[in-house]
Design an enzyme around this catalytic site. Structure first.
Site, mmCIF file in Angstrom:
data_model
loop_
_atom_site.group_PDB
_atom_site.id
_atom_site.type_symbol
_atom_site.label_atom_id
_atom_site.label_comp_id
_atom_site.label_asym_id
_atom_site.label_seq_id
_atom_site.Cartn_x
_atom_site.Cartn_y
_atom_site.Cartn_z
ATOM 1 N N SER A 22 48.412 38.676 42.509
ATOM 2 C CA SER A 22 47.221 37.617 42.330
ATOM 3 C C SER A 22 46.043 38.324 41.441
ATOM 4 O O SER A 22 45.731 39.558 41.471
ATOM 5 C CB SER A 22 46.776 37.411 43.743
ATOM 6 O OG SER A 22 45.528 36.772 43.514
ATOM 7 N N LYS B 237 53.815 32.275 45.562
ATOM 8 C CA LYS B 237 52.572 32.598 46.354
ATOM 9 C C LYS B 237 51.708 31.598 46.666
ATOM 10 O O LYS B 237 50.978 31.662 47.691
ATOM 11 C CB LYS B 237 52.036 33.691 45.354
ATOM 12 C CG LYS B 237 50.559 34.020 45.267
ATOM 13 C CD LYS B 237 50.218 34.967 45.874
ATOM 14 C CE LYS B 237 48.749 35.245 45.952
ATOM 15 N NZ LYS B 237 47.707 34.198 45.536
ATOM 16 N N GLY C 191 44.891 32.589 33.088
ATOM 17 C CA GLY C 191 44.770 33.897 32.634
ATOM 18 C C GLY C 191 44.814 34.948 33.768
ATOM 19 O O GLY C 191 45.319 34.774 34.829
ATOM 20 N N GLY D 81 54.233 29.654 40.895
ATOM 21 C CA GLY D 81 54.611 30.516 42.006
ATOM 22 C C GLY D 81 54.556 30.194 43.250
ATOM 23 O O GLY D 81 53.653 29.237 43.674
ATOM 24 N N GLU E 221 52.301 40.530 36.506
ATOM 25 C CA GLU E 221 53.940 40.121 36.592
ATOM 26 C C GLU E 221 54.365 38.895 37.169
ATOM 27 O O GLU E 221 55.370 38.297 36.799
ATOM 28 C CB GLU E 221 54.590 41.389 37.428
ATOM 29 C CG GLU E 221 55.218 42.653 36.504
ATOM 30 C CD GLU E 221 56.082 42.319 35.597
ATOM 31 O OE1 GLU E 221 57.091 41.468 35.752
ATOM 32 O OE2 GLU E 221 56.018 42.353 34.308
ATOM 33 N N HIS F 225 53.063 35.935 36.614
ATOM 34 C CA HIS F 225 52.926 35.011 35.671
ATOM 35 C C HIS F 225 54.276 35.447 34.791
ATOM 36 O O HIS F 225 54.852 34.135 34.213
ATOM 37 C CB HIS F 225 51.561 35.101 34.951
ATOM 38 C CG HIS F 225 50.507 34.620 35.628
ATOM 39 N ND1 HIS F 225 49.459 35.428 36.194
ATOM 40 C CD2 HIS F 225 50.302 33.560 36.303
ATOM 41 C CE1 HIS F 225 48.586 35.021 36.923
ATOM 42 N NE2 HIS F 225 48.836 33.809 36.996
#
Ligand code: PAF
Length: 278
Positions: free
Chosen positions: A185, A149, A31, A147, A35, A37
């Site tokens: 993040s 990231k 949750g 991601g 952007e 996600h």
């Protein structure tokens, strides 16, 4: 967008879609969607007929000292965002769907899970791998998207899925950044305006590490300069800022074919991580 509020509801939906011959992608999230996600969901929708993100804040990946209690919870906004990218359904499991009473099993990891985050958050990847393995087995999608990231997480999950023969393709999606290069993040929500300005220097610093390497500097020199630059910029504590073999995440050696610069550092209440290929 259907809200699948329990494991039986997820499994009924998946069975119906499979009956119609649909391919399925799955987007694991905790949750506090941004952007990054939504990009995972968009890519999922390009690759398969049906995309199902899930939202579950996984207690097993937080140490007792970490931010489980304060982790941002924005369910209503999350649902609006997901519906705006036209995903077909969202899975919102109950705690008992994931960790029923008496749950004792976990995925033990080695290899790529051990350095970097593995050293600084020793509980973390076991919690992530356990929940992701469970969720993949609950949904059995064709593709699951993560991601870049969280690059080490992506590598750990790819390895786990391969080692355990979970029949799902794990797909990495490039990091989404803000207009000044800050990796999006959920934990950026902890940053005040001054801290945001400081955090926005990370990406430039990582790029500079690549330039310095191409310019002939040694990795030790580059890492120590980058460490100092993070502290000078205003970070409170640096867990690591380093150049690693992109496959093993160990220091590069003669078998290394690609490199990644990765960092983790504390700024106020936020522990920020980022990485780029160099
Ligand atoms: O990256 C995250 O948000 C989490 O680690 C994940 C993959 C959803 C597992 O809880």
């Amino acid at each position: 967008m259907q809200k699948l509020k329990s494991l039986p509801e997820l499994q009924k939906f998946v069975k119906e879609q499979r009956g119609l011959g649909k391919s399925i992608s799955f987007v694991p999230t905790m949750g506090a969607l941004h952007e990054g996600h939504l990009e995972l969901a968009r890519v999922g929708l390009q690759k398969t007929d049906i995309c199902i993100p899930y939202i579950f804040i996984n207690p097993k990946q937080f140490a007792p000292t970490e931010d489980l209690a304060s982790y941002p919870k924005t369910l209503e906004e999350d649902l609006q965002k997901l519906s705006s990218v036209n995903v077909n359904a969202v899975y919102l499991p109950r705690m008992e769907d994931v960790y029923p009473d008496g749950f004792v099993t976990s995925v033990k990891l080695g290899g790529v899970a051990l350095p970097l985050e593995g050293e600084h958050r020793p509980h973390f990847f076991e919690g992530v791998a356990t929940v992701v393995a469970k969720m993949l087995l609950q949904c059995m999608p064709d593709i699951a998207l993560f991601g870049e990231k969280d690059y080490q997480q992506l590598m750990v999950i790819k390895k786990m899925v391969n080692d355990l023969n979970i029949p799902v393709e794990i797909m990495g999606v490039p990091t989404v950044r803000d207009f000044q290069g800050l990796a999006l993040s959920s934990r950026n929500a902890y940053l005040n305006n001054d801290e945001l300005g400081i955090a926005r220097q990370i990406n430039k610093l990582l790029s500079r590490m690549g330039q310095e390497l191409r310019g002939g500097a040694s990795i030790a020199e580059i890492e120590s300069r980058a460490h100092k630059s993070l502290l000078d910029a205003g970070f409170d504590k640096v867990d690591y800022i380093t150049i690693r073999d992109a496959q093993t995440l160990l220091p590069p050696d003669k078998n290394t074919t690609s490199l990644r610069a990765l960092m983790a550092a504390w700024l106020g209440k936020a522990r920020l991580i980022d990485n780029i290929p160099i």
